[in-house]
Design a protein around this motif. Structure first.
Motif, PDB file in Angstrom:
ATOM      1  N   ALA A   1       0.770  -1.291   0.011  1.00  0.00           N
ATOM      2  CA  ALA A   1      -0.010   0.064  -0.157  1.00  0.00           C
ATOM      3  C   ALA A   1       1.004   1.277  -0.028  1.00  0.00           C
ATOM      4  O   ALA A   1       0.408   2.129  -0.668  1.00  0.00           O
ATOM      5  CB  ALA A   1      -0.902  -0.053   1.108  1.00  0.00           C
ATOM      6  N   ASN A   2       2.124   1.198   0.861  1.00  0.00           N
ATOM      7  CA  ASN A   2       3.096   2.460   0.786  1.00  0.00           C
ATOM      8  C   ASN A   2       3.409   2.543  -0.443  1.00  0.00           C
ATOM      9  O   ASN A   2       3.658   3.924  -0.924  1.00  0.00           O
ATOM     10  CB  ASN A   2       3.657   2.275   2.046  1.00  0.00           C
ATOM     11  CG  ASN A   2       4.429   3.666   2.239  1.00  0.00           C
ATOM     12  OD1 ASN A   2       4.189   4.812   2.212  1.00  0.00           O
ATOM     13  ND2 ASN A   2       5.715   3.443   2.451  1.00  0.00           N
ATOM     14  N   ILE A   3       3.921   1.595  -1.267  1.00  0.00           N
ATOM     15  CA  ILE A   3       4.472   1.743  -2.541  1.00  0.00           C
ATOM     16  C   ILE A   3       3.744   2.355  -3.461  1.00  0.00           C
ATOM     17  O   ILE A   3       3.953   3.224  -4.098  1.00  0.00           O
ATOM     18  CB  ILE A   3       5.043   0.341  -3.085  1.00  0.00           C
ATOM     19  CG1 ILE A   3       6.226   0.090  -2.253  1.00  0.00           C
ATOM     20  CG2 ILE A   3       5.236   0.491  -4.705  1.00  0.00           C
ATOM     21  CD1 ILE A   3       6.738  -1.489  -2.458  1.00  0.00           C
ATOM     22  N   PHE A   4       2.407   1.941  -3.651  1.00  0.00           N
ATOM     23  CA  PHE A   4       1.295   2.577  -4.408  1.00  0.00           C
ATOM     24  C   PHE A   4       0.970   3.792  -4.017  1.00  0.00           C
ATOM     25  O   PHE A   4       0.550   4.844  -4.684  1.00  0.00           O
ATOM     26  CB  PHE A   4       0.098   1.662  -4.212  1.00  0.00           C
ATOM     27  CG  PHE A   4      -0.014   0.477  -5.625  1.00  0.00           C
ATOM     28  CD1 PHE A   4      -0.268   0.874  -6.570  1.00  0.00           C
ATOM     29  CD2 PHE A   4       0.186  -0.606  -5.151  1.00  0.00           C
ATOM     30  CE1 PHE A   4      -0.020  -0.023  -7.650  1.00  0.00           C
ATOM     31  CE2 PHE A   4       0.150  -1.773  -6.098  1.00  0.00           C
ATOM     32  CZ  PHE A   4      -0.063  -1.267  -7.351  1.00  0.00           C
ATOM     33  N   ARG A   5       1.045   4.318  -2.682  1.00  0.00           N
ATOM     34  CA  ARG A   5       0.859   5.691  -2.453  1.00  0.00           C
ATOM     35  C   ARG A   5       1.882   6.382  -2.830  1.00  0.00           C
ATOM     36  O   ARG A   5       1.341   7.620  -3.493  1.00  0.00           O
ATOM     37  CB  ARG A   5       0.986   5.809  -0.680  1.00  0.00           C
ATOM     38  CG  ARG A   5       0.951   7.048  -0.214  1.00  0.00           C
ATOM     39  CD  ARG A   5       1.285   7.406   1.323  1.00  0.00           C
ATOM     40  NE  ARG A   5       2.634   7.199   1.535  1.00  0.00           N
ATOM     41  CZ  ARG A   5       3.456   8.246   1.418  1.00  0.00           C
ATOM     42  NH1 ARG A   5       2.994   9.676   1.237  1.00  0.00           N
ATOM     43  NH2 ARG A   5       4.597   8.205   1.778  1.00  0.00           N
ATOM     44  N   PHE A   6       3.244   6.306  -3.022  1.00  0.00           N
ATOM     45  CA  PHE A   6       4.106   6.816  -3.557  1.00  0.00           C
ATOM     46  C   PHE A   6       3.970   7.184  -5.151  1.00  0.00           C
ATOM     47  O   PHE A   6       3.956   7.995  -5.625  1.00  0.00           O
ATOM     48  CB  PHE A   6       5.606   6.211  -3.445  1.00  0.00           C
ATOM     49  CG  PHE A   6       6.140   6.745  -2.195  1.00  0.00           C
ATOM     50  CD1 PHE A   6       6.578   7.899  -1.673  1.00  0.00           C
ATOM     51  CD2 PHE A   6       6.200   5.770  -0.910  1.00  0.00           C
ATOM     52  CE1 PHE A   6       7.349   8.477  -0.572  1.00  0.00           C
ATOM     53  CE2 PHE A   6       6.657   6.253   0.246  1.00  0.00           C
ATOM     54  CZ  PHE A   6       7.186   7.593   0.309  1.00  0.00           C
ATOM     55  N   SER A   7       3.649   5.955  -5.875  1.00  0.00           N
ATOM     56  CA  SER A   7       3.138   5.979  -7.037  1.00  0.00           C
ATOM     57  C   SER A   7       2.088   6.843  -7.413  1.00  0.00           C
ATOM     58  O   SER A   7       2.010   7.259  -8.417  1.00  0.00           O
ATOM     59  CB  SER A   7       2.745   4.426  -7.395  1.00  0.00           C
ATOM     60  OG  SER A   7       2.757   4.139  -8.768  1.00  0.00           O
ATOM     61  N   ILE A   8       1.010   6.652  -6.779  1.00  0.00           N
ATOM     62  CA  ILE A   8      -0.276   7.822  -6.900  1.00  0.00           C
ATOM     63  C   ILE A   8       0.433   9.292  -6.837  1.00  0.00           C
ATOM     64  O   ILE A   8      -0.013   9.779  -7.892  1.00  0.00           O
ATOM     65  CB  ILE A   8      -1.323   7.238  -5.883  1.00  0.00           C
ATOM     66  CG1 ILE A   8      -1.817   6.079  -6.417  1.00  0.00           C
ATOM     67  CG2 ILE A   8      -2.408   8.528  -6.117  1.00  0.00           C
ATOM     68  CD1 ILE A   8      -2.899   5.367  -5.311  1.00  0.00           C
ATOM     69  N   GLU A   9       1.021   9.361  -5.678  1.00  0.00           N
ATOM     70  CA  GLU A   9       1.561  10.624  -5.731  1.00  0.00           C
ATOM     71  C   GLU A   9       2.334  11.168  -6.787  1.00  0.00           C
ATOM     72  O   GLU A   9       2.229  12.235  -7.343  1.00  0.00           O
ATOM     73  CB  GLU A   9       2.321  10.897  -4.408  1.00  0.00           C
ATOM     74  CG  GLU A   9       1.641  10.991  -3.149  1.00  0.00           C
ATOM     75  CD  GLU A   9       2.474  11.047  -2.108  1.00  0.00           C
ATOM     76  OE1 GLU A   9       3.821  10.989  -2.261  1.00  0.00           O
ATOM     77  OE2 GLU A   9       1.958  11.390  -0.838  1.00  0.00           O
TER      78      GLU A   9
END
Length: 135
Positions: A61-69
């Motif tokens: 989830a954290n990796i995707f958070r950065f990816s979305i940002e």
């Protein structure tokens, strides 16, 4: 048709749906590479498995958070999320390789909470390192 994707609500729902789908797929991959059944062990109260699994979920989830940002398109978000997952998965194998005196999976399966906690911390820590490198 392009106006449809410009609504923040639609874009958020799309990204959320993709991340949930990817999370399910990525957790299935983790289930395959571990020697124990995550959800069965968690149901039986194995805290070490719960910590290790929670760390993986948080990490993805954290990796995707950065990816979305850092990405404008849904396809770029998915691509960087997949790449980040591959790096997180490789971190799991490196962790196993760096502990030749015992098997990580066996220790976690026997509810060794220290090993489960370290697995949690490694997944979370690596997710921040991976995420910081997503452009």
């Amino acid at each position: 048709m392009t106006d449809f994707w410009e609504y923040t609500l639609i874009e958020t729902a799309a990204r959320y749906s993709v991340v949930i789908l990817c999370l399910v797929v990525f957790m299935a991959v983790f289930e395959i590479v571990t020697s124990y059944n995550n959800w069965k062990e968690i149901k039986n109260g194995n805290l070490a498995v719960a910590m290790a699994t929670g760390g993986k979920i948080f990490g993805i989830a954290n990796i995707f958070r950065f990816s979305i940002e850092h990405n404008d398109s849904l396809l770029q978000t998915m691509g960087w999320g997949l790449f980040g997952f591959i790096l997180l998965l490789s971190g799991y194998f490196i962790y196993e390789f760096l502990t030749p005196s015992f098997k990580i999976d066996e220790e976690i399966a026997t509810d060794n909470r220290a090993v489960g906690f370290m697995s949690f911390i490694i997944s979370v820590g690596l997710s921040y390192v991976i995420g910081a490198n997503i452009i």
